[in-house]
Write an enzyme that holds these catalytic residues in place. Structure first.
Site, PDB file in Angstrom:
ATOM      1  N   CYS A  35       0.821  -1.218   0.000  1.00  0.00           N
ATOM      2  CA  CYS A  35       0.000   0.000   0.000  1.00  0.00           C
ATOM      3  C   CYS A  35       0.851   1.263   0.000  1.00  0.00           C
ATOM      4  CB  CYS A  35      -0.940   0.013   1.198  1.00  0.00           C
ATOM      5  SG  CYS A  35      -0.062   0.021   2.771  1.00  0.00           S
ATOM      6  N   CYS A 104      -2.615  -2.906   8.614  1.00  0.00           N
ATOM      7  CA  CYS A 104      -2.293  -1.559   9.100  1.00  0.00           C
ATOM      8  C   CYS A 104      -1.866  -1.615  10.566  1.00  0.00           C
ATOM      9  CB  CYS A 104      -3.504  -0.644   8.940  1.00  0.00           C
ATOM     10  SG  CYS A 104      -4.349  -0.838   7.359  1.00  0.00           S
TER      11      CYS A 104
HETATM   12 FE1  FES Z   1      -1.617   0.101   4.242  1.00  0.00          FE
HETATM   13 FE2  FES Z   1      -3.417   0.834   5.908  1.00  0.00          FE
HETATM   14  S1  FES Z   1      -3.703   0.454   3.805  1.00  0.00           S
HETATM   15  S2  FES Z   1      -1.325   0.605   6.282  1.00  0.00           S
END
Ligand code: FES
Length: 127
Positions: A35, A104
């Site tokens: 991400c 996360c």
């Molecule tokens: Fe990657 Fe939350 S989407 S840390």
């Protein structure tokens, strides 16, 4: 059904312990390559107690909420307890995270562990 718990929203909108800790003696930075989110933890450790902690997170709402909650969970605690903080404990303290947002909270666990590694690598544990 709401995507995020009230606690997640609260810690996302009013994150605790945000910023740079100028006199930190342990710093850990981690990122998630999928991400692209980045989290940095600053710890000030005295006599094996985490006397102060701050974080900077460039990431999603769950990452910010997780780092905020994680700092609250380790502040004032012995290093040994911080070492055992799991992402699961962080997610539970937030009243849960959606399944695809669990990573996360992993970032928060890793950032703290990395900062503690930094502390031990510097050999400042007798300070
Ligand atoms: Fe990657 Fe939350 S989407 S840390």
């Amino acid at each position: 059904m709401a995507l995020y718990s009230e606690k997640v929203m609260d810690h996302f909108l009013n994150p605790r312990n945000v910023g740079v800790l100028e006199d930190a003696n342990a710093v850990g930075e981690v990122g998630n390559t999928k991400c692209g989110d980045i989290m940095k933890m600053y710890l000030k450790i005295e006599n094996d107690i985490i006397v102060d902690v701050k974080f900077e997170t460039f990431g999603c709402a769950s990452a910010i909420a997780s780092s905020s909650m994680a700092t609250e969970l380790i502040k004032g605690k012995p290093v040994s307890e911080a070492m055992e903080l799991t992402n699961k404990a962080v997610a539970e303290a937030l009243d849960g995270l959606p399944q695809h947002k669990i990573h996360c909270s992993v970032l928060a666990e890793e950032a703290i562990k990395k900062a503690l590694d930094d502390y031990y690598n510097k050999g400042e544990n007798n300070e």
